[in-house]
Scaffold this motif. Structure first.
Motif, short mmCIF file in Angstrom:
data_model
loop_
_atom_site.label_atom_id
_atom_site.label_comp_id
_atom_site.label_asym_id
_atom_site.label_seq_id
_atom_site.Cartn_x
_atom_site.Cartn_y
_atom_site.Cartn_z
N MET A 224 0.84 -1.20 0.00
CA MET A 224 0.00 0.00 0.00
C MET A 224 0.88 1.25 0.00
SD MET A 224 -2.67 1.78 0.09
CE MET A 224 -3.76 0.44 -0.28
N ARG A 225 1.88 1.24 0.88
CA ARG A 225 2.79 2.38 0.95
C ARG A 225 3.64 2.49 -0.32
NH1 ARG A 225 6.87 2.70 5.99
NH2 ARG A 225 7.46 0.73 5.05
N LEU A 226 4.14 1.33 -0.75
CA LEU A 226 4.99 1.29 -1.95
C LEU A 226 4.22 1.78 -3.19
CD1 LEU A 226 7.63 0.43 -3.38
CD2 LEU A 226 6.66 -1.88 -3.58
N ALA A 227 2.96 1.35 -3.28
CA ALA A 227 2.15 1.72 -4.45
C ALA A 227 2.02 3.24 -4.55
CB ALA A 227 0.77 1.07 -4.37
N PHE A 228 1.78 3.88 -3.43
CA PHE A 228 1.67 5.35 -3.44
C PHE A 228 3.02 6.01 -3.76
CE2 PHE A 228 -2.57 5.21 -1.48
CZ PHE A 228 -3.17 6.19 -2.26
N GLU A 229 4.09 5.43 -3.21
CA GLU A 229 5.42 5.98 -3.50
C GLU A 229 5.68 5.98 -5.00
OE1 GLU A 229 7.59 4.52 0.57
OE2 GLU A 229 8.49 3.87 -1.34
N LEU A 230 5.42 4.83 -5.61
CA LEU A 230 5.68 4.70 -7.05
C LEU A 230 4.72 5.57 -7.86
CD1 LEU A 230 6.32 0.84 -7.25
CD2 LEU A 230 8.03 2.68 -7.31
N ALA A 231 3.46 5.60 -7.44
CA ALA A 231 2.45 6.39 -8.17
C ALA A 231 2.86 7.86 -8.21
CB ALA A 231 1.08 6.23 -7.52
N PHE A 232 3.31 8.39 -7.08
CA PHE A 232 3.70 9.80 -7.03
C PHE A 232 5.04 10.04 -7.71
CE2 PHE A 232 0.73 12.65 -4.95
CZ PHE A 232 -0.24 11.75 -4.51
N LYS A 233 5.94 9.06 -7.58
CA LYS A 233 7.25 9.21 -8.21
C LYS A 233 7.11 9.38 -9.72
CE LYS A 233 11.69 6.75 -8.53
NZ LYS A 233 12.37 5.49 -8.17
N TYR A 234 6.17 8.63 -10.29
CA TYR A 234 6.04 8.65 -11.76
C TYR A 234 4.76 9.35 -12.24
CZ TYR A 234 9.94 5.40 -11.67
OH TYR A 234 11.17 4.85 -11.47
N ARG A 235 3.98 9.89 -11.33
CA ARG A 235 2.67 10.45 -11.70
C ARG A 235 1.91 9.46 -12.57
NH1 ARG A 235 1.99 16.48 -13.88
NH2 ARG A 235 -0.11 15.71 -14.15
N ASN A 236 1.66 8.30 -12.00
CA ASN A 236 1.03 7.22 -12.77
C ASN A 236 0.14 6.41 -11.84
OD1 ASN A 236 1.51 6.10 -15.61
ND2 ASN A 236 1.48 4.23 -14.38
N PRO A 237 -1.02 5.95 -12.33
CA PRO A 237 -1.84 5.11 -11.47
C PRO A 237 -1.13 3.79 -11.14
CG PRO A 237 -2.77 5.20 -13.68
CD PRO A 237 -1.67 6.22 -13.62
N ALA A 238 -1.29 3.32 -9.92
CA ALA A 238 -0.74 2.02 -9.52
C ALA A 238 -1.88 1.10 -9.11
CB ALA A 238 0.23 2.21 -8.37
N MET A 239 -1.72 -0.16 -9.44
CA MET A 239 -2.74 -1.15 -9.10
C MET A 239 -2.13 -2.17 -8.15
SD MET A 239 -5.85 -2.60 -9.96
CE MET A 239 -6.40 -2.30 -11.63
N ILE A 240 -2.86 -2.47 -7.08
CA ILE A 240 -2.47 -3.62 -6.26
C ILE A 240 -3.38 -4.76 -6.70
CG2 ILE A 240 -2.41 -4.57 -3.93
CD1 ILE A 240 -1.72 -1.79 -2.90
N LEU A 241 -2.77 -5.74 -7.37
CA LEU A 241 -3.55 -6.86 -7.90
C LEU A 241 -3.46 -8.02 -6.92
CD1 LEU A 241 -5.19 -7.55 -10.51
CD2 LEU A 241 -3.19 -8.82 -11.25
N SER A 242 -4.47 -8.07 -6.07
CA SER A 242 -4.51 -9.12 -5.07
C SER A 242 -5.52 -10.17 -5.54
CB SER A 242 -4.92 -8.50 -3.73
OG SER A 242 -4.93 -9.48 -2.73
N ASP A 243 -5.90 -11.05 -4.66
CA ASP A 243 -6.98 -11.98 -5.01
C ASP A 243 -7.77 -12.32 -3.77
OD1 ASP A 243 -5.92 -14.49 -3.75
OD2 ASP A 243 -4.32 -14.21 -5.22
N GLY A 244 -8.90 -12.96 -3.98
CA GLY A 244 -9.83 -13.24 -2.89
C GLY A 244 -9.20 -13.99 -1.74
N ALA A 245 -8.21 -14.84 -2.02
CA ALA A 245 -7.58 -15.61 -0.94
C ALA A 245 -6.72 -14.70 -0.07
CB ALA A 245 -6.75 -16.75 -1.53
#
Lengths: 265, 365, 76
Positions: free
Chosen positions: B153-174
């Motif tokens: 969660m933290r990493l996704a925001f770091e990368l999203a702001f670093k590159y001004r790009n949407p980030a997706m956390i692709l998890s699954d139901g399990a």
């Protein structure tokens, strides 16, 4: 007295607001969009809130609104402006937020976003331009197109038995308890423009109070190219026809319904 | 102080959002990720960090609320599961086209259509190949544990702001539903409005007089201008591909056969690798933590080193396997094994498939 | 008594010749030109400048905000 004596800086009684830039507006000659753009920007300038205002442009003829308005703006996907506005207002409750939407944007594809934004009473101003047609895409039927009106997708006239009725979404929105101010205005005469501007001012003053309550202003506008008339004829036609179905005037003020919408089906 | 807790993946993700200093969560309920918003509503971070939590009227609306807040420089996120994420594709494309940083979480369930509510990985293509219209990429993180639900969660925001790009956390139901021990990171304070304005000069926070207005848009009517923007995007994507690949390699040093798997599949595959090793089959696991950018170089160097075959194990009909093939580029054998529709392949299933694969079988399911 | 006199300046190149100002003006100050501007529109101009009172109605109705209005008191 010669013209040179009159045309002097100190004698100016009307000039374009600085919040509209010098780019020629992309609208057809005589279109109401330009007038609404102007009075919106004039009001923001007069209230001195330009540094705190964020506007949302729609998809439709006003898709390029941000090209002309000299304030921070975001461009929304078709119909989604109220969602963007909600997203912004929630994280910046002290800033002024408005959406600027056409009838297809607000009353067709974005109905859900609009109704729910109003139902939550987001403290924003929704500017709704109703000209009864899809202008940008070349004159197709809008949700607000009057019964019998001919458009490129209702070439024999809008048949309400198959195409549904022109939607009075403004009256629907007025029913929502969290909506504070609902009015239907027009910009077809100088008097109407001045009244409309006063409505915008009132809406921003309500927004300044920082309380729940959406303000919603519908502007009846001509689309003279879409209606295939001159601008002067279109305004006249609007007064004689559109005003009968979409009756101008205040519908709700400070959470109080002023009149019950009459639905003649 | 970091804190140890026993939590569901969805809850850990929600708690991590609060701790990461996220400004706004806009969501809509859908199984199997509803706990994200439930947790946030109960935690009521508006009272503590000032984080906004709002239930929207649809996924279409929630992603557009994210667009608005992100366009104003705030850390905004949403979460959903497959059918809901399909609805968000329009908004995600606009966000990519307007170069806005935000995080979208997909706790994937089986499809197509309404499908099932059980875990799946069938949204791989949608996530890494586009999903919406136009040429764009999502930085995609694939957590395989409750711990990673929090950390990413933290990493996704770091990368999203670093590159001004949407980030997706692709998890699954399990991963979303399982409970595990998680070490939660120390809370990071939310940025003040002044910090946002300073760090995000492009954001629409209200135009100061005498300065240029900011416009957030994905509209570029002139073809050459749009192309110029596309070229700029592609350059950014190339930079991300060069710098942000993350993967975990287990037992790959001497492996003859390597399983490539992410998320839940990586967990069952890990056990299968152990079983294989015990039986004398030298197996390894490569677990992409970023699905885009994909660990292409890592796979290629394994192939060049002489790995005989790569088995892509996925809860889908075989999607990531295409990227594995492209990376390996004919140097070694590549096959897919997987279950679909919400069924998780057991370690024994995978071990069996790996043995057959090692023996030269092609059709594995 | 001081008489109020007005005048308008119309940005000829930005005027789209929609004619709303011509229609609006009660004093027949404005008319659309026979000539066209660079965009091919017939811009409005003051045909009867002596009638202008500087009431601003033409500027208020103008959708393209191309009209600036001046008003001065004539000293007699």
């Amino acid at each position: 007295m010669e013209l040179e004596d009159i045309i002097k800086e100190e004698n100016i009684v009307f000039k374009k607001t600085k919040l509209l830039n010098d780019k020629p507006l992309s609208y057809c000659p005589g279109c109401g969009h330009g007038t609404v753009h102007r009075i919106l920007m004039e009001t923001i300038e007069e209230l001195g809130i330009d540094e705190q205002t964020i506007g949302i442009a729609p998809v439709g003829c006003a898709v390029m609104a941000y090209e002309f308005m000299e304030i921070d703006m975001q461009e929304a996907a078709h119909g989604r402006a109220p969602a963007l506005a909600t997203g912004i207002k929630r994280v910046y409750p002290n800033k002024y937020v408005f959406t600027y939407q056409g009838d297809g944007d607000l009353a067709a594809i974005g109905t859900a976003e609009t109704m729910h934004c109003c139902n939550r009473g987001e403290n924003i101003l929704i500017i709704f331009i109703n000209n009864g047609i899809y202008g940008m895409t070349g004159g197709q039927m809008a949700p607000t197109t009057l019964e019998g009106a001919k458009t490129s997708t209702s070439p024999y006239g809008r048949d309400v038995s198959t195409m549904g009725y022109p939607i009075r979404i403004t009256e629907l929105i007025a029913q929502l308890p969290a909506v504070r101010y609902v009015t239907r205005q027009s910009v077809h005469t100088p008097a109407a423009v001045r009244k409309a501007k006063a409505a915008i001012k009132k809406a921003f003053e309500y927004q300044a109070e920082g309380k729940q309550g959406t303000c919603f202003i519908e502007f009846l506008s001509n689309c003279n190219s879409g209606w295939k008339m001159s601008a002067v004829q279109a305004n006249k036609w609007m007064e004689e026809n559109t005003f009968k179905y979409y009756v101008p005037g205040d519908i709700k003020d400070n959470f109080k319904l002023l009149k019950n919408p009459v639905v003649e089906l | 102080m970091s804190e140890l807790r026993l939590m569901k993946g969805n809850e850990a993700l929600a708690e991590a959002a609060i701790r990461a200093g996220v400004d706004a969560y806009y969501g809509y309920p859908i199984t199997p990720q509803s706990e994200v918003m439930e947790y946030l509503m109960a935690a009521n971070p508006e009272k503590t960090t000032g984080m906004v939590v709002l239930q929207a009227e649809s996924e279409v609306s929630s992603i557009n609320m994210v667009y608005g807040a992100a366009g104003a420089g705030k850390m905004a996120m949403t979460s959903s599961s497959s059918p809901g994420v399909s609805l968000m594709q329009e908004g995600i494309s606009y966000i990519a086209g307007a170069e806005l940083p935000c995080v979208v979480v997909n706790v994937v369930r089986g499809g197509p259509g309404l499908g099932t509510i059980q875990p799946s990985q069938a949204d791989y293509f949608q996530t890494v190949k586009g999903g919406g219209h136009g040429d764009y990429k999502l930085i995609t993180l694939a957590p395989a544990s409750v711990q990673e639900m929090s950390d990413f969660m933290r990493l996704a925001f770091e990368l999203a702001f670093k590159y001004r790009n949407p980030a997706m956390i692709l998890s699954d139901g399990a991963i979303g539903q399982m409970m595990e021990k998680v070490e939660l990171f120390d809370p990071i304070p939310r940025r003040t409005d002044e910090e946002v304005a300073q760090q995000c000069p492009w954001a629409t926070t209200g135009r100061k007089r005498g300065t240029q207005k900011r416009v957030i848009t994905s509209l570029r009517l002139v073809a050459s201008v749009q192309e110029e923007f596309n070229i700029k995007l592609q350059k950014k994507y190339k930079q991300i591909q060069e710098n942000e690949v993350r993967c975990e390699m287990i037992g790959c040093e001497d492996a003859q056969f390597v399983i490539v798997a992410y998320g839940s599949s990586a967990r069952t595959s890990m056990k299968a690798v152990e079983l294989a090793r015990k039986s004398g089959l030298r197996a390894g696991l490569l677990r992409p933590q970023t699905l885009w950018p994909f660990p292409t170089k890592e796979l290629r160097s394994l192939a060049e080193r002489g790995v005989q075959g790569f088995l892509s194990v996925e809860m889908s009909a075989g999607q990531m396997v295409e990227d594995v093939r492209l990376a390996v580029n004919g140097r070694s054998r590549v096959e897919h094994f997987g279950r679909m529709g919400g069924v998780i392949a057991s370690p024994l299933d995978i071990f069996e498939a790996l043995k057959q694969f090692a023996a030269g079988e092609k059709k594995l399911f | 008594m001081a008489k109020v006199r007005g005048a308008v300046v119309i940005d000829k190149e930005k005027c789209k010749g929609c004619g709303l100002c011509v229609e609006t003006c009660k004093f027949q100050v404005l008319q659309l030109s026979q000539q066209v501007n660079l965009k091919g529109y017939n811009p409005a101009f003051m045909v009867n400048p002596q009638n202008c009172t500087g009431c601003t109605n033409c500027a208020v109705i103008c959708p393209d905000a191309v009209i600036t209005v001046y008003r001065a008191k004539e000293n007699e």
